[in-house]
Design an enzyme around this catalytic site. Sequence first.
Site, PDB file in Angstrom:
ATOM      1  CE1 TYR A   7      30.174 -27.197  56.623  1.00 33.71           C
ATOM      2  CE2 TYR A   7      28.929 -26.321  54.768  1.00 33.71           C
ATOM      3  CZ  TYR A   7      29.042 -26.572  56.119  1.00 33.71           C
ATOM      4  OH  TYR A   7      28.028 -26.200  56.964  1.00 33.71           O
TER       5      TYR A   7
ATOM      6  CD  GLU B 206      24.903 -25.441  56.570  1.00 30.02           C
ATOM      7  OE1 GLU B 206      25.510 -25.323  55.476  1.00 30.02           O
ATOM      8  OE2 GLU B 206      25.487 -25.586  57.672  1.00 30.02           O
TER       9      GLU B 206
ATOM     10  CE1 TYR C 276      22.755  -6.064  65.281  1.00 31.40           C
ATOM     11  CE2 TYR C 276      22.766  -6.150  62.883  1.00 31.40           C
ATOM     12  CZ  TYR C 276      23.364  -5.768  64.066  1.00 31.40           C
ATOM     13  OH  TYR C 276      24.559  -5.093  64.049  1.00 31.40           O
TER      14      TYR C 276
ATOM     15  N   GLY D 104      18.630  -8.483  75.348  1.00 33.86           N
ATOM     16  CA  GLY D 104      18.054  -9.818  75.168  1.00 33.86           C
ATOM     17  C   GLY D 104      16.551  -9.803  75.005  1.00 33.86           C
TER      18      GLY D 104
END
Length: 426
Positions: free
Chosen positions: A100, A142, A216, A295
């Site tokens: 960051y 996070e 994925y 999808g």
Amino acid sequence: MPPHAPLTPSQITTIKATVPVLAAHGKEITTRFYADVITSNPALKSVFNNTHQATGHQATALAGALYAYAAHIDDLSALTPAVELITHKHASLVIQPAQYEVVGTYLLKNMKLVLGDAATDEIMDAWGAAYWQLADLLIAKEKELYDSTNGWDGWRDFKITRKEKESEAITSFYLEPVDEALKRRAERLAYKPGQYISVNLFVEELDGGVWQARQYSLSDAPGKGYLRISVKREDAVEIGEPRHMAEPGYLSNILHARKEVGDVVNITHPFGDFWYEEGEVSADAPVVLISAGVGLTCLMSILKTVVGEGKGRPVAWIHGSRDEKTRAFRREVGKMAARDEKLRTVFFSSSPADGEEQGRDYDVKGRVDLDQVDKKVLFMDNDQALYFVCGPTQFMLDVESKLKSLGVSGNRIKMELFGTGGVPKV
């Protein structure tokens, strides 16, 4: 890294005043930012998606995120969906607080370069404080996600133990941990149906060789002792204007053509803000799964979980593909439907091949159109039904719009947005 000082009221006013500036110059700022930060920090090539850089997709997404942030700077609760989406993706890529610092430096530098004399000290100070307010928020979230992984930190080696062709373009890969300790701790492989993993592969064709990561969806129910992803081979992506086809989808092609049973790949712990969770609705509330193309992968995880619960929950599976050759999991879904009378299926084929018969190989000719689906299958008479939607961006927006027009409230419609590169509407 200690949190930074909060924005002052005058800084909030300054940020809100720059919303029109971001609307006009946001894409230029973020495009220059990415080029600058990657040139100066080549290691970040492995973090940023090369294809999304080439298409400008990543710059557009970041510009949209900055605009949304500035527009809601005095009410960040409106950004909760965006924060969830972004932090899950960052955790999946093992983003660290130190990164960051780099991003902030180059983002502010390029904001000042693009805005020129308009970037006064007051504006830049306000944006410096605003950047770190957002960064602190993301870093804290996070950390919570990293702490939730039961000790699975960073990238881990997983072996391909099975490779199975599901359709003309989609292949499933069954992955098991190489680390015996990780394999013995089943809870470390836990995830919520609908989530994804990142896969990290070395791409020789890019700049003499670059590690690249892609997300994925997991396509099986949790608790199997393995993780299954089902990957569509992307022959090419669209780059530039006029639109033309170039560059194959590097990682999908490597997985299909070069990775075999016994090979090892690096993956991260499952993450993602799109999931089904038993208990979020009553035991008899229907679940409707609507997908197009690839999808269906994340929805397969949900379908197998719901059917596997054995509670007789009503389920609808609505899927669209070009034809039978491109339709993945048809046999698997058919077997589940044969065993579970409460599972209803509707298959759309936009371009059925010669020899395919309506009623045998597909139910409706054309693209997915909910007007062609029996309202009983859509459970329009049940105000507890949940709707999970995944496919191309416009497909999801169209389905969402149609469901709302039929009286479904927005909080009962869930869409998988990780693949769109954007942020949820705020």
